[in-house]
Design an enzyme around this catalytic site. Sequence first.
Site, PDB file in Angstrom:
ATOM      1  N   ALA A  81     -20.638 -39.101 -27.456  1.00 18.65           N
ATOM      2  CA  ALA A  81     -19.742 -39.189 -26.307  1.00 18.65           C
ATOM      3  C   ALA A  81     -19.549 -37.780 -25.767  1.00 18.65           C
ATOM      4  O   ALA A  81     -19.924 -36.794 -26.400  1.00 18.65           O
ATOM      5  CB  ALA A  81     -18.399 -39.803 -26.700  1.00 18.65           C
ATOM      6  N   MET A  82     -18.950 -37.691 -24.583  1.00 19.79           N
ATOM      7  CA  MET A  82     -18.621 -36.390 -23.988  1.00 19.79           C
ATOM      8  C   MET A  82     -17.234 -36.476 -23.398  1.00 19.79           C
ATOM      9  O   MET A  82     -16.907 -37.427 -22.670  1.00 19.79           O
ATOM     10  CB  MET A  82     -19.648 -36.024 -22.910  1.00 19.79           C
ATOM     11  CG  MET A  82     -19.418 -34.674 -22.269  1.00 19.79           C
ATOM     12  SD  MET A  82     -19.576 -33.303 -23.451  1.00 19.79           S
ATOM     13  CE  MET A  82     -19.030 -31.928 -22.419  1.00 19.79           C
ATOM     14  N   GLU A  83     -16.418 -35.451 -23.702  1.00 17.49           N
ATOM     15  CA  GLU A  83     -14.978 -35.487 -23.448  1.00 17.49           C
ATOM     16  C   GLU A  83     -14.584 -35.105 -22.033  1.00 17.49           C
ATOM     17  O   GLU A  83     -13.487 -34.589 -21.821  1.00 17.49           O
ATOM     18  CB  GLU A  83     -14.275 -34.548 -24.425  1.00 17.49           C
ATOM     19  CG  GLU A  83     -14.593 -33.062 -24.251  1.00 17.49           C
ATOM     20  CD  GLU A  83     -15.770 -32.581 -25.062  1.00 17.49           C
ATOM     21  OE1 GLU A  83     -15.883 -31.349 -25.276  1.00 17.49           O
ATOM     22  OE2 GLU A  83     -16.574 -33.419 -25.499  1.00 17.49           O
ATOM     23  N   HIS A 135     -11.245 -39.258 -31.045  1.00 20.78           N
ATOM     24  CA  HIS A 135     -11.858 -37.914 -31.031  1.00 20.78           C
ATOM     25  C   HIS A 135     -11.930 -37.375 -29.610  1.00 20.78           C
ATOM     26  O   HIS A 135     -11.508 -36.239 -29.331  1.00 20.78           O
ATOM     27  CB  HIS A 135     -13.244 -38.034 -31.656  1.00 20.78           C
ATOM     28  CG  HIS A 135     -14.092 -36.802 -31.598  1.00 20.78           C
ATOM     29  ND1 HIS A 135     -14.592 -36.186 -32.721  1.00 20.78           N
ATOM     30  CD2 HIS A 135     -14.578 -36.072 -30.548  1.00 20.78           C
ATOM     31  CE1 HIS A 135     -15.316 -35.138 -32.380  1.00 20.78           C
ATOM     32  NE2 HIS A 135     -15.329 -35.050 -31.054  1.00 20.78           N
ATOM     33  N   GLU A 136     -12.481 -38.177 -28.704  1.00 17.70           N
ATOM     34  CA  GLU A 136     -12.644 -37.700 -27.322  1.00 17.70           C
ATOM     35  C   GLU A 136     -11.300 -37.488 -26.646  1.00 17.70           C
ATOM     36  O   GLU A 136     -11.142 -36.560 -25.849  1.00 17.70           O
ATOM     37  CB  GLU A 136     -13.504 -38.674 -26.525  1.00 17.70           C
ATOM     38  CG  GLU A 136     -14.894 -38.913 -27.096  1.00 17.70           C
ATOM     39  CD  GLU A 136     -15.671 -37.638 -27.354  1.00 17.70           C
ATOM     40  OE1 GLU A 136     -15.546 -36.686 -26.560  1.00 17.70           O
ATOM     41  OE2 GLU A 136     -16.403 -37.577 -28.362  1.00 17.70           O
ATOM     42  N   HIS A 147      -9.838 -34.147 -27.377  1.00 20.86           N
ATOM     43  CA  HIS A 147     -10.425 -33.064 -26.589  1.00 20.86           C
ATOM     44  C   HIS A 147      -9.661 -32.796 -25.287  1.00 20.86           C
ATOM     45  O   HIS A 147      -9.818 -31.722 -24.703  1.00 20.86           O
ATOM     46  CB  HIS A 147     -11.868 -33.399 -26.229  1.00 20.86           C
ATOM     47  CG  HIS A 147     -12.869 -33.059 -27.281  1.00 20.86           C
ATOM     48  ND1 HIS A 147     -12.951 -31.817 -27.861  1.00 20.86           N
ATOM     49  CD2 HIS A 147     -13.860 -33.798 -27.856  1.00 20.86           C
ATOM     50  CE1 HIS A 147     -13.941 -31.801 -28.737  1.00 20.86           C
ATOM     51  NE2 HIS A 147     -14.513 -33.001 -28.760  1.00 20.86           N
ATOM     52  N   GLU A 177     -14.499 -29.058 -31.782  1.00 23.12           N
ATOM     53  CA  GLU A 177     -15.081 -30.174 -32.507  1.00 23.12           C
ATOM     54  C   GLU A 177     -14.417 -30.451 -33.850  1.00 23.12           C
ATOM     55  O   GLU A 177     -14.255 -31.613 -34.226  1.00 23.12           O
ATOM     56  CB  GLU A 177     -16.584 -29.953 -32.681  1.00 23.12           C
ATOM     57  CG  GLU A 177     -17.336 -29.791 -31.364  1.00 23.12           C
ATOM     58  CD  GLU A 177     -17.113 -30.951 -30.389  1.00 23.12           C
ATOM     59  OE1 GLU A 177     -16.671 -32.043 -30.810  1.00 23.12           O
ATOM     60  OE2 GLU A 177     -17.372 -30.758 -29.191  1.00 23.12           O
TER      61      GLU A 177
END
Length: 810
Positions: free
Chosen positions: A256-258, A289-290, A293, A312
Amino acid sequence: MSLTLAEARARAAALEVESYEIDLDLRDHAGATFGCRTVVTFTTDSPDTFLELTDATDLVVLVDGAEVPASYDGRRLHLTGLPTGVPVRVEVTASVPYVSDGDGMHRMTDPADGETYVSAYLSLDIAQRVFACFDQPDLKAEVSVSVSAPEAWTVIGNGRVLSQEPGRWAFATTPRICPSLLVVCAGPWHSVTWEHAGLPFGWHARASLAAELDRDIEELKHTTVDCYDHYAEIFDEPYPFDSYDQLFGPGHNWGAMETPGCVTYRDELLPRGRVTDDQRTRRATIIAHEMAHMWFGNLVTMRWWEDTWLNESFADYMGYRVAGAGAGFAHTLVAHEASRKPGAYDADLRRSTHPVAPLPDDVPDVDAAFGNFDSISYAKGNSCLRQLVTWLGDDAFLAGVNAHLTRHRFDNASLDDLVGSLDAASERDVAAWAEAWLRRPGFDTISVQRGEDGVPVLVREGDRPHRFTVAAYDARGVEVARRLVDVDAEPVPLAEWRGLVVVPNALGETFARLRLDAVSAGVVARRLSWFADPVTRSVLWARAFDDVRTGALDLDDYLALVGRHLARETHPALVTTVLDRTLGWVRARRAPAVRAADVGDLVAAACVEGLASGPEHRRPEPEVAHALVRGLASTTRDVDLLRAWLAAGRADEVDLDPSLRWAVVVRLARLDALDDSALEAERAADGSFAGDLGAARARAARPTAEAKSSAWEEMASPEVSNRLFEALASGLWDAERPDLCSPYVDAYLEQAPAIVGRRGQGFSLVVGRAFPGVQLSTAQRHRLADSLESDQVPSVLARLWNDHLDDLPA
């Protein structure tokens, strides 16, 4: 041409970036390029600087409205003679290539319905593949985005939609973010939206995955809202952006990307058919997690990539913590302790190991930084933070974290900044702790020793302070006591546990190798599956993985452990982890080639036993049965059984969802029991993108020279997508047939550097992770080592290849 630390520091010292105005034209989505117009406003102390923009054509550059000649080398746009001390407005118009490898404006046409999707997936050195920018984390700016797209499409970005006309979208200006946090996702998405806490929320997926999104939407909404509310409780700083969309996108290189306002995920996280509890828990930890961020990485951003861990490690730690405590997913730690933490121990034993928080000069350029997005920065960093919270106390930890976030909001910060805030919140010496745990690689060993009096003693080999739970068990594996201990230089005797089995770090609070005494090790070998706590079983399985990797545990003893306990394991995540580790690293690297078939047969027998019912066995829970069926599907040699499963659409009492059905098809293909027409019939019946990939994997798995040759030819094609490369590689390598695969090991070692040289960082990961899963010959090992000494291998791939070289058996 990777950006260096020296260049980034010099540019950051000279520049103050105010804003980006970005206008994207995606209407020609069938062409090779998209249109991009960027206006960047900044103030500089130097008349000379450069913007990054990769592989652009039709370039026009204006400085304060006047066109200037473009001094452009395909990666950097050099600007000279700029006015200093006043705002400068640079406008860059260009055509920029679409990509199929997940690094840039990724384009994918869905075979299920012919619809096209384009999404800007950015990361290190990738923002420049979408727009002209100062591509480094400490040059943050406000960002405004407008997009022209086909009228039938929906466009999603970092902020709320300010205005929308047919084919035209404009988004609210973001707060100050770094260029790599831009996101634009365009296509005929299927969307579900709602409001919470005064903000718009949404989940989005390809139209062909509408049924899957609708199936999971209530869980996805609850997970999102519960995590959001939990962060609101523990963080003083409110959520810093104006919306929260989440999108399952095709072709993502990362999990994934935040990106703020719109988090993007691999759409494999929205599987067709059954979603297992293990998959649901892992997905929830990624969602948490995302979201972490948004504070760690987006609100407060590192200055340079040596502090990747600030992003991270924190997000990884918070992901497991908040998915459990906030969203109610039990046993999130089992997945971390069993599957991710062992990978961190592996990484810490390789030559490429590095501190969780290296010094800036140890990360001299972006390519070096890219290599640090690894198990050290994620799983080890997570584990170190969990130890910090255990050692420091949760109240002091959160007080320091909150002070840090408030002090550096919408700015950049470093390890020293965080340590200062934590030190101020606690009487403990956090600076000394950080020096021991974060600035140095490696890990300590905690061993159980027992003298003639039978008293167990905890002994530390190393110099880090440890606080963890130690548990005592009887000879049946039944827990009789546990307590929290501090282990430093002095041994810790446990006189009251004389004669008992002792398991240190039983709940995984610290990051250390475990060595058990003979009494404890013997009971664990016999009774591991009887230990009641799944986290403790995870810790003990991780110990076995470490021991077989280092040779402390003989291969046959490890396989005996698997044969004795896999069938009796009751936690699906542990079943999956033991299967993956045994059929992956152990079979391909630890077992001699002549034993690879034995490993598969042992696992198949254990799965059959686990699925059996009778006086000796209870029927496994459905989640465990599903994992065991998957293990059996990938190992059995019983062609008639597999064909019967396909015909019935069921295996044992488990329905064959699409993923499981393809696992059966791939196994039949590997056994040479399905011809091309049968594979094509399966592909056509599936009719999806995942089905196309499943068929590609099955074709590559067939044990013929022609199938292997065809698979490699597709993999070496200049336009192969990242997903197709992965699928073909997973079928190509066959640990039981190293001779059949050997020509393509040679081809991989010879051609991979050129392949990644054409494609970039993300594809380097794909190619590096596709390293041959077969035993290499002596000549191939020498060829690998010689290639790495020649400096002809691009740095990202070289890092991965060096790691694989370290993993090869001596």
